[in-house]
Design an enzyme around this catalytic site. Structure first.
Site, mmCIF file in Angstrom:
data_model
loop_
_atom_site.group_PDB
_atom_site.id
_atom_site.type_symbol
_atom_site.label_atom_id
_atom_site.label_comp_id
_atom_site.label_asym_id
_atom_site.label_seq_id
_atom_site.Cartn_x
_atom_site.Cartn_y
_atom_site.Cartn_z
ATOM 1 N N LYS A 17 12.017 5.077 2.001
ATOM 2 C CA LYS A 17 13.122 4.373 2.649
ATOM 3 C C LYS A 17 13.192 4.778 4.111
ATOM 4 O O LYS A 17 13.155 5.969 4.442
ATOM 5 C CB LYS A 17 14.441 4.694 1.944
ATOM 6 C CG LYS A 17 15.602 3.834 2.408
ATOM 7 C CD LYS A 17 16.862 4.150 1.623
ATOM 8 C CE LYS A 17 17.973 3.184 2.005
ATOM 9 N NZ LYS A 17 18.284 3.213 3.445
ATOM 10 N N HIS B 89 -12.716 3.563 -4.794
ATOM 11 C CA HIS B 89 -12.531 2.481 -3.825
ATOM 12 C C HIS B 89 -11.141 2.566 -3.199
ATOM 13 O O HIS B 89 -10.128 2.372 -3.869
ATOM 14 C CB HIS B 89 -12.709 1.139 -4.541
ATOM 15 C CG HIS B 89 -12.800 -0.033 -3.608
ATOM 16 N ND1 HIS B 89 -13.021 -1.321 -4.061
ATOM 17 C CD2 HIS B 89 -12.715 -0.135 -2.273
ATOM 18 C CE1 HIS B 89 -13.048 -2.154 -3.040
ATOM 19 N NE2 HIS B 89 -12.849 -1.453 -1.940
#
Length: 980
Positions: free
Chosen positions: A367, A125
């Protein structure tokens, strides 16, 4: 997420930026190992939008011979789209026939005769996170567990399986998509299926489900043999959903630890042989979660519109004649805290760390190198606010337009505005050029958090819950402008290494269960692949070629109010930035050097400027003399004041306690630069002698001994009335927060002479002992020299030790208790005391709890006051036993509030108003007005933030507590005994 025993193996839902990096990572890792048969090719995955890719392990041992029959099978041919759709239809019909609609209610199911052949299935899933749903058919429904890593044939592997709600039997045959915005939205694959039966001697399945131990045999296509599901205890038992472990038992089907993982060996559908990408692209079957209870939640669609090319998507968003459908989120909002949408929310910031955190409970984001921005949508009005609250909407109108089109009425998003480079990384230089030079670089807003939604605060919810909700909020957003910042739940160290190898900026690691706190704390950690931070420009040199530009910038940072020279950078400029930076600096020219000190060599040819301009600089490392090495200029920052620029660097690993076994450090934090209180008056400087005044006592906030002394000196007027003239217990932390601290209540020869003594007889009236007490502002400030981080006074005074003048009810909530529930509990205590004729006052504990404090005339003895407080606690427990607890037993506190009345016995203490706490962040126990319970979260105030919250002292909510005269009467005592 799937992971092998030996390597990284993580999976992520891709966006164009992440796809480039992770696709390259796959190529890098594959080049380091022999080729293996990993299933169907995933060529072109870097171009896929909102699909999945798996990064295989960097190293794998050759698999040993195994008796698992499925491992020897050749890959079956994939089904065509038409045959795949028919196969799914057949599966749905088969599972539909396994239950009686006349008996079974959806979605949770009802009683049904047990079948001889019990079905099981495992669905792969791809929702907000990739996971495997393990389902056992029982009593007409599918008992279901979400398993993040999927099953493993290795007996030593204990795979976490979170029990979720029962699913209808028909869902076990489903393969297709669940639309975004619905429960479980994403792509569903029928990864395996078959039958199951209880193991011999474990036939009572109902008892196994109740007692938390299921032993069974699987007979599937991929899964075989004996398995166990066992429910976890300890801390895991406190989770909102039961945590189990899925474990392979010893038999002929088990595999050795170095064998290939079954999830990697056989990644595709057991029915159609399709990959997740193919299922998502075809969309032949759709399941509407919201229609599950109606009996038929799925439908088939054979014709899917052609996908728009990536190039076309960038050039022109698809137009629609229909207005955007507004999402109501009615079922979600009722669980959130109502609030008026804040005009601005101070952002949560990340601490610099040297190593990624280890262990469970962390997620990792790449980042981004851009501007932190808060997007505030209120109807059609949209604002793009910087981290300091400046309105930059005019600078990013395309993003504002995309936020305006979101299908919600009110929302506050947190994220980063970036320019994505051709290689997939983000480039601050291009972003700066877009703002300052008008360069045509498309801006993209990566959203990583949701702070407010339709008149409700989301900040007190867990991070993963906020991000799941953010997925729904971003439904239909233009992906070229507005995107979700995806994350990984994987090994942080390996992710960080690969992010750096691919020239990413670094990673941000976040606690998955953390709430949003407007401060810098250890719940968010930032790790940079290259050192990069802001520096103040204090001067420059002229270029040698005579152009109108920069030779080198002279850089610095602030420490103790002084500008410290940090070195220079002369690279990273282009023709435009040479000229524009020089123009800005010429306008700031001054005759004096702004640096506290600067080497004579650095002064040569220097042109000094006022230190108001901030540059973003990338560099290799710091030298031993704390000078920058190999620094490069990236651009001018306009969103950060120069006075806020301090040196950032990772700290050594804190020393371990000798009383505890050595273990791997979870993470290594960088101390915030030595904190200063920024007190506005010179007289607020503590006139006390300190050794090592710059010693950091708390790495999270950067609190130093000097800053602590200054705080005690400044707060003394408000704190002393609550601690002076009372016996005290002090919490001393010579090595700062983290290593073991200790209590001290007796006066010894090692204490400063300014600390006074009160002789206190023991409980049995024996020989008096010298207890610590103090009276003066100077003595309070001097506690900083002893690293006193907590002050705990008695509830009685030195001149009448046996008669308390305060009653304290301490509300200590379990972590699962919401702020609104805790607030209601405090109000409950206040109302009960009012009925007994007593006014009370409120304060935070500096932790997660609240104190309700009632001043009384010292006319009753300790036993009477303790009995009175105990009766209030018992009454609350009797009225709401599922919420309140009056006993100390920690194991019984799960999901409850411990009503602690034991603060009211002789010798017991409670943390003083305005006292810091010896915990990361050095938060303060702060008096509150009762109306502050209506806020969206527990108020937090740190010592190093004193300059920010000092103004609240002008309206001290405890101002009247010392003047209030009230008695604990005999009538009140008797009424408390029979209180309901």
């Amino acid at each position: 997420m799937s992971s092998s025993q030996s390597g990284i193996g993580f999976t992520i839902r891709l966006c164009p930026f992440l796809a480039v990096i992770l696709s390259a990572a796959k190529d890098l890792l594959r080049s380091q190992r022999p080729p293996t048969n990993t299933g169907p090719s995933d060529t072109g995955i870097s171009k896929a939008l909102a699909t999945y890719a798996t990064m295989p392990s960097a190293k794998k041992s050759a698999p040993k011979k195994t008796t698992n029959k499925s491992a020897a099978k050749k890959p079956a041919r994939r089904a065509t789209p038409a045959t795949a759709s028919k196969a799914v239809d057949k599966q749905l019909a088969r599972y539909r026939s396994m239950r009686d609609f006349g008996i079974t209610a959806e979605p949770s199911g009802g009683p049904q005769n047990k079948q001889e052949a019990l079905p099981f299935c495992i669905q792969k899933h791809a929702a907000s996170h990739l996971h495997y749903d393990f389902r056992l058919g029982w009593n007409g429904v599918l008992k279901s567990w979400a398993c993040a890593k999927g099953p493993s044939y290795v007996v030593a592997d204990k795979r976490l399986a979170v029990q979720v709600e029962d699913h209808p039997m028909e869902y076990g045959g489903f393969e297709g998509i669940i639309p975004a915005g619905q429960y479980g939205g994403g792509t569903v694959m029928l990864w395996d299926q078959g039958t199951w039966e209880p193991q011999e001697g474990h036939a009572d399945v109902d008892a196994g489900l109740r007692d938390g131990s299921l032993k069974f045999i699987l007979k599937g296509t991929k899964m075989h043999g004996k398995w166990t599901l066992v429910r976890m205890g300890g801390k895991a038992a406190t989770e909102r959903k039961p945590n189990w472990l899925l474990i392979k038992e010893h038999d002929d089907f088990e595999r050795p630890p170095d064998a290939p993982a079954i999830t990697e060996e056989e990644p595709n559908s057991v029915v159609t042989k399709r990959s997740l990408e193919q299922i998502a692209a075809q969309e032949d079957h759709v399941w509407n979660s919201k229609d599950t209870a109606k009996g038929k939640a799925w439908y088939r669609q054979d014709k899917k519109p052609l996908a728009v090319s990536a190039k076309a998507q960038k050039s022109a968003p698809v137009a629609t004649s229909e207005p955007v459908k507004r999402l109501t989120f009615d079922s979600i909002l009722k669980h959130l805290t109502p609030e008026s949408q804040p005009s601005f929310i101070k952002p949560q910031l990340a601490l610099e760390a040297e190593a990624p955190p280890t262990g469970p409970g962390w997620i990792h984001e790449l980042k981004l190198d851009g501007y932190r921005m808060q997007a505030r949508k209120d109807g059609d009005k949209v604002q793009m606010l910087t981290r300091s609250g400046l309105d930059w909407t005019h600078r990013m109108t395309s993003i504002a337009d995309a936020v305006r089109a979101l299908p919600v009425e009110k929302a506050t998003l947190d994220g980063e505005v970036v320019v994505v480079a051709e290689n997939g990384t983000t480039t601050f230089a291009d972003l700066q050029a877009s703002f300052q030079d008008g360069a045509k670089h498309p801006l993209t807003y990566f959203c990583f958090d949701l702070l407010h939604l339709n008149g409700h605060s989301t900040r007190d919810r867990h991070l993963v819950d906020r991000k799941d909700l953010l997925v729904d909020v971003l439904t239909g957003a233009d992906p070229t402008v507005l995107r979700l910042s995806e994350h990984l739940e994987t090994n942080g160290e390996q992710m960080f290494q690969h992010a750096c190898a691919l020239h990413a900026e670094g990673i941000i690691s976040k606690r998955s269960q953390s709430t949003y706190v407007s401060s810098r704390n250890g719940d968010w950690l930032k790790l940079k692949c290259l050192h990069e931070q802001e520096f103040v420009i204090g001067g420059f040199t002229l270029p040698s070629n005579g152009i109108h530009g920069i030779g080198a910038l002279l850089l610095g940072y602030y420490q103790d109010g002084k500008l410290i020279y940090a070195g220079r950078t002369g690279t990273g400029f282009n023709q435009k930035t040479h000229r524009s930076t020089r123009d800005k600096l010429d306008a700031l020219a001054t005759s004096q050097s702004p640096f506290a000190e600067i080497p004579s060599a650095a002064r040569k040819g220097a042109k000094w400027v006022k230190p108001t301009l901030v540059a973003q600089v990338r560099f290799a490392t710091w030298t031993a003399e704390l000078q920058l090495r190999q620094a490069a200029f990236l651009g001018i920052r306009e969103d950060k004041p120069a006075k806020e620029v301090v040196r950032e660097d990772a700290a050594p690993t804190p020393k371990r306690s000798r009383t505890q076994p050595a273990k791997a450090a979870t993470h290594r934090l960088a101390p915030k630069a030595a904190a200063k209180l920024s007190l506005p008056k010179e007289e607020d400087k503590a006139p006390v002698r300190l050794t090592h005044p710059d010693k950091v006592l708390d790495t999270e906030s950067g609190l130093t001994k000097q800053a602590l002394a200054d705080y005690y000196w400044a707060i003394a007027e408000h704190m002393l009335p609550h601690i002076a003239g009372r016996p005290l217990s002090l919490v001393r932390c010579p090595e700062g927060v983290g290593p073991p601290c200790f209590y001290q209540k007796h006066v010894t020869a090692m204490l400063p002479k300014s600390i006074a003594t009160v002789m206190v007889p023991d409980k049995k009236g024996g020989k008096p002992e010298p207890y610590i007490t103090l009276e003066s502002r100077e003595t309070l400030a001097g506690l900083a020299q002893m690293a006193v981080l907590e002050i705990h006074p008695w509830g009685s005074k030195n001149d009448d030790l046996e008669h308390p003048d305060r009653i304290i009810i301490d509300l200590d909530p379990d972590a699962a208790i919401s702020w609104s529930t805790l607030s209601e509990a405090a109000t409950n205590v206040r109302k009960r005391l009012k009925k007994l004729g007593l006014e009370s006052f409120l304060k935070t504990t500096g932790g997660k709890g609240l104190h309700i404090v009632t001043p009384i005339d010292p006319t009753q003895d300790w036993e009477t006051v303790k009995s009175f407080a105990r009766n209030i606690a018992l009454a609350m427990e009797k009225t709401s036993p599922n919420l309140f607890l009056s006993k100390m037993t920690k194991s019984a506190r799960v999901g409850k509030i411990y009503v602690d009345y034991l603060r009211n016995e002789r010798g017991a203490t409670a943390v003083a108003p305005f006292s810091p706490r010896a915990r990361p962040g050095a938060n303060v126990s702060i008096p509150l007005a009762w109306k502050e319970l209506d806020g969206s979260a527990l108020p937090k105030f740190g010592v190093t933030d004193f300059a920010v919250w000092r103004s609240r002292l002008k309206k001290d909510p405890w101002k009247e507590i010392l003047a209030l005269r009230q008695k604990l009467t005999t009538e009140a005592i008797e009424s408390a005994r029979s209180m309901k």
